[in-house]
Scaffold this active site. Structure first.
Site, PDB file in Angstrom:
ATOM      1  N   HIS A   1     -11.690  26.296   6.493  1.00  6.43           N
ATOM      2  CA  HIS A   1     -10.449  25.592   6.129  1.00  6.43           C
ATOM      3  C   HIS A   1     -10.003  26.027   4.732  1.00  6.43           C
ATOM      4  O   HIS A   1     -10.351  25.382   3.731  1.00  6.43           O
ATOM      5  CB  HIS A   1     -10.666  24.078   6.169  1.00  6.43           C
TER       6      HIS A   1
ATOM      7  N   GLU B   1      -7.289  25.722   3.269  1.00  2.27           N
ATOM      8  CA  GLU B   1      -6.380  24.764   2.626  1.00  2.27           C
ATOM      9  C   GLU B   1      -7.115  23.831   1.664  1.00  2.27           C
ATOM     10  O   GLU B   1      -6.511  23.260   0.748  1.00  2.27           O
ATOM     11  CB  GLU B   1      -5.620  23.946   3.682  1.00  2.27           C
TER      12      GLU B   1
ATOM     13  N   LYS C   1       9.063 -10.185  -9.730  1.00  4.47           N
ATOM     14  CA  LYS C   1       8.181 -11.262  -9.263  1.00  4.47           C
ATOM     15  C   LYS C   1       6.997 -10.765  -8.434  1.00  4.47           C
ATOM     16  O   LYS C   1       5.864 -11.242  -8.635  1.00  4.47           O
ATOM     17  CB  LYS C   1       8.989 -12.280  -8.461  1.00  4.47           C
TER      18      LYS C   1
ATOM     19  N   SER D   1       0.848  -1.195   0.000  1.00  4.71           N
ATOM     20  CA  SER D   1       0.000   0.000   0.000  1.00  4.71           C
ATOM     21  C   SER D   1       0.883   1.245   0.000  1.00  4.71           C
ATOM     22  O   SER D   1       2.093   1.164   0.200  1.00  4.71           O
ATOM     23  CB  SER D   1      -0.915  -0.005   1.223  1.00  4.71           C
TER      24      SER D   1
ATOM     25  N   CYS E   1      -9.634  27.219  11.922  1.00  5.23           N
ATOM     26  CA  CYS E   1     -10.704  26.534  12.650  1.00  5.23           C
ATOM     27  C   CYS E   1     -10.412  26.548  14.160  1.00  5.23           C
ATOM     28  O   CYS E   1     -10.588  27.574  14.799  1.00  5.23           O
ATOM     29  CB  CYS E   1     -10.884  25.119  12.115  1.00  5.23           C
ATOM     30  N   LEU E   2      -9.945  25.454  14.718  1.00  5.08           N
ATOM     31  CA  LEU E   2      -9.579  25.435  16.137  1.00  5.08           C
ATOM     32  C   LEU E   2      -8.513  26.488  16.426  1.00  5.08           C
ATOM     33  O   LEU E   2      -8.536  27.138  17.476  1.00  5.08           O
ATOM     34  CB  LEU E   2      -9.068  24.042  16.527  1.00  5.08           C
TER      35      LEU E   2
ATOM     36  N   LEU F   1       1.570   3.328  -2.490  1.00  2.72           N
ATOM     37  CA  LEU F   1       2.412   3.489  -3.674  1.00  2.72           C
ATOM     38  C   LEU F   1       2.110   4.775  -4.445  1.00  2.72           C
ATOM     39  O   LEU F   1       2.842   5.138  -5.339  1.00  2.72           O
ATOM     40  CB  LEU F   1       2.231   2.302  -4.620  1.00  2.72           C
TER      41      LEU F   1
ATOM     42  N   ARG G   1     -18.263  22.477  15.085  1.00  4.60           N
ATOM     43  CA  ARG G   1     -19.489  22.526  15.886  1.00  4.60           C
ATOM     44  C   ARG G   1     -19.558  23.782  16.749  1.00  4.60           C
ATOM     45  O   ARG G   1     -20.616  24.174  17.197  1.00  4.60           O
ATOM     46  CB  ARG G   1     -19.546  21.315  16.837  1.00  4.60           C
TER      47      ARG G   1
ATOM     48  N   ILE H   1      -9.273  -8.749   1.740  1.00  2.00           N
ATOM     49  CA  ILE H   1     -10.583  -9.405   1.793  1.00  2.00           C
ATOM     50  C   ILE H   1     -11.730  -8.400   1.779  1.00  2.00           C
ATOM     51  O   ILE H   1     -12.770  -8.628   1.169  1.00  2.00           O
ATOM     52  CB  ILE H   1     -10.664 -10.340   3.034  1.00  2.00           C
TER      53      ILE H   1
END
Length: 532
Positions: A508, A510, A190, A14, A382-383, A16, A463, A149
């Protein structure tokens, strides 16, 4: 023309860069004049990443229509410069929730509900949701790695798409790793062969291989992969690490990715107009070596992806100011009044980003006080904006027992309090003030100058809000409310006049920044940091 479908899967390991590959391809196709959209399928059972810790999947990216999504949507938007929607972010949690709601309503007319066809049909419905729109090409990234899976039903669904649509309307791209063994000085094929074999066992034959490699892939390896993976040699695409992320579309163009996709999908516009993107890269490469150092003082510093859009926005602002931006993450839990100068003195600018919960809050407030008193360019998001209000009320107004209601419900002076419409909400997921909202900018304010507009629209995720009961006192003391919601009820932006750059925004910014169209507040911050 028929809607074209491109599916991007990953193999071997993962991380990549499937998302960056999909985004880069989107840019190459857009530069050929096609209307492109991108969507992400995540195999996890959360309905969306909104309730996840940033350490699980990085930041939560919010769309204009208020969807809380995977950070890859940020990459998509930055590369193709299109505002995506909730249709571009699908999780297996969302799929199963929809299937179960239909079952409860009796939509399946008493049938036994199964993965095939009910779950796979639900997945295909999301894939086909862009038909009968102005979209020419839908690029779909499949999260995870082939063989996981939890992702099998998605793989089965995209296999079915290949059967239901004409061969020239569907394309499968497999992104894999070619490991380099230093001891023998050779690339090993391989793992990729096994990954493709796994994909083939599910009934999918990839048309194109995009191979991550640290070194140039020799012809012999390309021939071997073509032979054993049943792929044309010219469709084995090298994807090497680039100095600048935004170089990748041009590198993949040279490798022939755009041409290979056009061949498979029978697209007429073979020749792209990459001139604007190339000019941007040329400008980036010519940026002077002297740079600015920016501290992001936050609470999720163990994973850079927690603030990926903030980091990218700072980089974009550097491009606009012809300066390199070096960003460092500073854990707000480690900042206190004793060590704040030692921790932050080397930085030319400070950003306090968004977040939730009271961990590290006092460190953020201390960093903001340091930036304010020492005239260090500061941006609160934000915060970060809310904590700048708390800091000002404590240290300038000299009010006692000041806090945000989020952290102390019993505080005497709750200068930040919960929004009225949030008071009765108990569920966590998807219930905040989310998405794009307008904001009116005060005349002669710094933000009005930066945006060159009276009215703007930015994306939100919160919030709690500025408590208007303290507005008169705070403004009289110098903390100006320079951005207000059109109805005049919600303070969106605060700023200081007698400071090189001190701005706090409830939204935000960004989330809408692009490499060739950076966010104005980030541009202003880096300009001030450069002058500082």
């Amino acid at each position: 023309m028929n809607t074209k479908y491109i599916f991007v899967t990953g193999g071997v390991v993962s991380g990549l860069g499937k998302g960056i590959t999909a985004a880069s391809l989107g840019r190459l196709l857009k530069n050929r004049g096609y209307k492109v959209t991108i969507q992400k399928f995540d195999p996890y059972l959360n309905v969306d990443p909104g309730t996840m810790s940033p350490y699980e999947h990085g930041e939560v990216f919010v769309t204009d229509d208020g969807a809380e999504t995977d950070l890859d949507l940020g990459h998509y938007e930055r590369f193709i410069d299109e505002s995506l929607t909730k249709n571009s972010s699908v999780t297996m949690g969302k799929i199963y929730l929809s299937v179960l709601e239909k079952e409860r309503r009796g939509d399946y007319l008493g049938k036994t509900v199964q993965v095939i066809p009910h779950v796979t049909n639900e997945i295909k419905e999301k894939i086909y949701s862009f038909e009968n729109t102005d979209t020419d090409i839908v690029i779909t990234e499949i999260g995870g790695t082939v063989g996981d899976i939890e992702g099998l039903s998605i793989i089965e669904a995209i296999r079915q798409v290949g059967l239901e649509k004409s061969p020239e309307d569907v394309l499968y791209i497999h992104v894999t790793l070619l490991p380099y063994i230093t001891g023998s000085n050779e690339i090993k094929s391989k793992p990729t062969q096994h990954s493709v074999k796994e994909l083939q066992s599910y009934g999918i034959q990839p048309n194109i291989l995009v191979c991550r490699s640290e070194i140039t892939i020799p012809d012999s390896i390309r021939e071997k992969l073509a032979l054993f993976c049943n792929i044309r040699k010219e469709n084995v695409i090298e994807n090497k690490t680039v100095k600048c992320l935004y170089e990748l579309p041009l590198m993949l163009e040279k490798e022939g990715l755009g041409r290979a996709v056009c061949n498979q999908l029978r697209l007429d516009n073979y020749i792209p107009d990459n001139s604007e993107w190339q000019e941007m890269i040329d400008r980036i490469e010519k940026i002077e070596n002297k740079g600015v150092n920016i501290a992001i003082v936050g609470k999720y510093t163990r994973l850079e992806d927690s603030y990926i859009s903030v980091i990218e926005s700072l980089t974009h602002a550097g491009y606009a100011n012809n300066v390199k931006v070096k960003v460092e993450l500073v854990d707000s839990e480690t900042v206190n009044k004793i060590n704040v100068k030692e921790k932050l003195a080397k930085y030319d600018g400070i950003v306090v980003p968004g977040g939730f919960g009271n961990r590290g809050i006092e460190g953020m407030i201390t960093a903001i006080e340091y930036a304010r008193e020492n005239k260090v360019p500061f941006l609160g998001i934000c915060l970060g904006m809310q904590m700048s209000v708390v800091e000002y009320a404590r240290n300038v107004l000299k009010l006692e027992d000041v806090n945000s209601e989020e952290f102390d419900e019993k505080a005497q002076n709750k200068v930040i309090h919960i929004m009225d419409e949030q008071k009765e909400i108990k569920k966590k997921g998807g219930t905040m003030r989310l998405g794009a909202y307008p904001c009116v900018l005060k005349e002669n304010s710094k933000v009005r100058e930066l945006y060159s507009s009276e009215k703007i629209s930015e994306r939100h995720r919160h919030r709690f809000e500025y408590n208007n009961e303290y507005k008169e006192k705070l403004e009289k003391a110098g903390l100006e409310c320079s951005g207000i919601s059109p109805d005049g009820k919600l303070v969106e932006i605060v700023e200081l006049k007698d400071h090189p750059f001190f701005i706090g925004v409830q939204f935000h910014p960004e989330l809408k920044s692009r490499p060739n169209r950076p966010s104005p507040v980030f541009v202003g911050l880096i300009k001030a940091a450069k002058e500082n």
